[in-house]
Design an enzyme around this catalytic site. Sequence first.
Site, PDB file in Angstrom:
ATOM      1  N   GLY A 292    -145.496  12.925 -19.818  1.00 42.23           N
ATOM      2  CA  GLY A 292    -146.233  13.581 -20.898  1.00 42.23           C
ATOM      3  C   GLY A 292    -145.397  13.658 -22.162  1.00 42.23           C
ATOM      4  O   GLY A 292    -144.645  12.731 -22.489  1.00 42.23           O
ATOM      5  N   ASN A 293    -145.510  14.806 -22.840  1.00 37.06           N
ATOM      6  CA  ASN A 293    -144.802  14.932 -24.122  1.00 37.06           C
ATOM      7  C   ASN A 293    -143.290  14.838 -23.954  1.00 37.06           C
ATOM      8  O   ASN A 293    -142.629  14.067 -24.661  1.00 37.06           O
ATOM      9  CB  ASN A 293    -145.165  16.270 -24.780  1.00 37.06           C
ATOM     10  CG  ASN A 293    -146.545  16.231 -25.401  1.00 37.06           C
ATOM     11  OD1 ASN A 293    -147.048  15.158 -25.740  1.00 37.06           O
ATOM     12  ND2 ASN A 293    -147.173  17.377 -25.545  1.00 37.06           N
TER      13      ASN A 293
ATOM     14  N   THR B 147    -139.345  21.549 -15.672  1.00 34.83           N
ATOM     15  CA  THR B 147    -140.620  22.241 -15.477  1.00 34.83           C
ATOM     16  C   THR B 147    -140.423  23.760 -15.429  1.00 34.83           C
ATOM     17  O   THR B 147    -139.518  24.255 -14.767  1.00 34.83           O
ATOM     18  CB  THR B 147    -141.276  21.745 -14.164  1.00 34.83           C
ATOM     19  OG1 THR B 147    -141.474  20.333 -14.267  1.00 34.83           O
ATOM     20  CG2 THR B 147    -142.600  22.431 -13.908  1.00 34.83           C
TER      21      THR B 147
ATOM     22  N   HIS C 263    -134.002  31.412 -18.648  1.00 40.64           N
ATOM     23  CA  HIS C 263    -134.465  30.670 -19.818  1.00 40.64           C
ATOM     24  C   HIS C 263    -135.256  31.576 -20.754  1.00 40.64           C
ATOM     25  O   HIS C 263    -136.152  32.284 -20.330  1.00 40.64           O
ATOM     26  CB  HIS C 263    -135.349  29.533 -19.318  1.00 40.64           C
ATOM     27  CG  HIS C 263    -135.811  28.603 -20.388  1.00 40.64           C
ATOM     28  ND1 HIS C 263    -135.137  28.394 -21.561  1.00 40.64           N
ATOM     29  CD2 HIS C 263    -136.888  27.787 -20.439  1.00 40.64           C
ATOM     30  CE1 HIS C 263    -135.783  27.507 -22.292  1.00 40.64           C
ATOM     31  NE2 HIS C 263    -136.851  27.126 -21.629  1.00 40.64           N
TER      32      HIS C 263
HETATM   33  N1  APR Z   1    -146.936  14.173 -10.363  1.00 43.91           N
HETATM   34  C1  APR Z   1    -146.566  13.475 -11.466  1.00 43.91           C
HETATM   35  N2  APR Z   1    -146.900  13.831 -12.721  1.00 43.91           N
HETATM   36  C2  APR Z   1    -147.639  14.934 -12.867  1.00 43.91           C
HETATM   37  C3  APR Z   1    -148.057  15.714 -11.774  1.00 43.91           C
HETATM   38  C4  APR Z   1    -147.669  15.284 -10.481  1.00 43.91           C
HETATM   39  N3  APR Z   1    -148.048  15.954  -9.370  1.00 43.91           N
HETATM   40  N4  APR Z   1    -148.781  16.743 -12.250  1.00 43.91           N
HETATM   41  C5  APR Z   1    -148.800  16.634 -13.593  1.00 43.91           C
HETATM   42  N5  APR Z   1    -148.113  15.544 -13.960  1.00 43.91           N
HETATM   43  C6  APR Z   1    -147.892  15.024 -15.310  1.00 43.91           C
HETATM   44  C7  APR Z   1    -149.103  15.113 -16.198  1.00 43.91           C
HETATM   45  O1  APR Z   1    -150.019  14.049 -15.943  1.00 43.91           O
HETATM   46  C8  APR Z   1    -148.460  15.033 -17.583  1.00 43.91           C
HETATM   47  O2  APR Z   1    -148.434  13.709 -18.085  1.00 43.91           O
HETATM   48  O3  APR Z   1    -146.916  15.823 -15.965  1.00 43.91           O
HETATM   49  C9  APR Z   1    -147.047  15.544 -17.365  1.00 43.91           C
HETATM   50  C10 APR Z   1    -146.734  16.804 -18.125  1.00 43.91           C
HETATM   51  O4  APR Z   1    -146.750  16.474 -19.471  1.00 43.91           O
HETATM   52  P1  APR Z   1    -147.277  17.473 -20.607  1.00 43.91           P
HETATM   53  O5  APR Z   1    -148.556  18.099 -20.165  1.00 43.91           O
HETATM   54  O6  APR Z   1    -147.269  16.739 -21.898  1.00 43.91           O
HETATM   55  O7  APR Z   1    -146.184  18.643 -20.582  1.00 43.91           O
HETATM   56  P2  APR Z   1    -144.730  18.635 -21.266  1.00 43.91           P
HETATM   57  O8  APR Z   1    -144.831  19.198 -22.632  1.00 43.91           O
HETATM   58  O9  APR Z   1    -144.092  17.323 -21.075  1.00 43.91           O
HETATM   59  O10 APR Z   1    -144.011  19.771 -20.393  1.00 43.91           O
HETATM   60  C11 APR Z   1    -143.793  19.608 -19.011  1.00 43.91           C
HETATM   61  O11 APR Z   1    -141.858  21.029 -19.054  1.00 43.91           O
HETATM   62  O12 APR Z   1    -140.980  22.513 -20.652  1.00 43.91           O
HETATM   63  C12 APR Z   1    -141.761  22.365 -19.483  1.00 43.91           C
HETATM   64  O13 APR Z   1    -143.278  24.191 -19.753  1.00 43.91           O
HETATM   65  C13 APR Z   1    -143.165  22.786 -19.744  1.00 43.91           C
HETATM   66  O14 APR Z   1    -143.685  22.929 -17.431  1.00 43.91           O
HETATM   67  C14 APR Z   1    -143.861  22.138 -18.603  1.00 43.91           C
HETATM   68  C15 APR Z   1    -143.112  20.832 -18.429  1.00 43.91           C
END
Ligand code: APR
Length: 325
Positions: A17-18, A125, A181
């Site tokens: 993701g991001n 996460t 954190h």
């Molecule tokens: N397996 C693989 N990927 C997954 C799964 C899984 N079971 N569940 C969700 N994802 C992927 C989603 O499809 C998404 O692309 O995890 C990605 C998360 O990306 P974003 O929603 O953009 O979140 P992001 O801003 O990257 O943050 C992720 O980091 O800082 C922490 O609080 C934040 O817990 C969050 C994590």
Amino acid sequence: MPSNKNSRPKIGLVGGGNIGGILAQLACEKNLGDVAVFDINAGTAQGKALDIASSAAVEGFHANLEGGDNPAILKDAQVVIVTAGLPRKPGMSRDDLVESNAKIVSSIARHIKEQAPDAFVVCITNPLDVMVGHLQREANMPHEKVVGMAGVLDSARFRHFLALLLGVSEQDISAFVLGGHGDSMVPLARYSSVAGIPLPEIVRMGWTTQEKIDAVIERTRKGGAEVVNLMGTSAYFAPAASAIAMAQAYLHDEKRIFPCAAYCKGVYGVDGLYVGVPALIGAGGIEKIVEIELGEQERTLFQQSIDAVAALNEVLGALQQQGKI
Ligand code: APR
């Protein structure tokens, strides 16, 4: 040029993701190795891998990139960085994510154990301190190879806000933070310095006031929420940069000392909990936890932080007992 896929280390990213996208880009631009992006959303992972690979000619890096929803692409990664999970929305605390993200972390722990059991694993996460402990237990990997990224980000924010306050470069500011954190972070002012001058001395010199330092600390604690409120989702540039610094320290055996969510047993009076402490990262993973003597007020604040992590761990334990995770 002959293709030799195995000559570079592999960095496995769980979550594209991001944060995952920026991690992939930074890993490539710093020539840390090949990058595999695993995400349940195959298109996101493949698309980001292809997009970043398409910048190689312009940026001049050397890396194989792949992405997809098959965990086998993580096979034999030397480093795995975990961002799979839901990010915060405005008004949410990190703790609100515990149930949804613990489920996700359980599933990816299995993948990491199966595909890359020798990897150095950096968890991002949230809620971080609890999720990294959950990840380690579910994957049953050595404590020194599973660590959480939080303190590098918290101290980077602290250094940035101090730099703004004092009109100096972030580079010349060194910050020491302990604890969980964000909100329960414990900055240690006497071990934080500007060009080697401790913050209490900076105040004594009249460069700034204690009130202004306190305001910076408060802004640092809420730094994540400030970004969430501005852009509607969690920060991703600084978190990614922070985790890449930890990955690089491991891959290059740099022996860097970073504030990390590391497993503490018998240090700082903690009995078997992941919590933010200064830790030395080298080729052995977490090679050492640096334990300093705490003053009375520092100890009280750190204990509050430990208690907050322990309380959320109990919430996680209760959810597991109820079969919700
Ligand atoms: N397996 C693989 N990927 C997954 C799964 C899984 N079971 N569940 C969700 N994802 C992927 C989603 O499809 C998404 O692309 O995890 C990605 C998360 O990306 P974003 O929603 O953009 O979140 P992001 O801003 O990257 O943050 C992720 O980091 O800082 C922490 O609080 C934040 O817990 C969050 C994590």
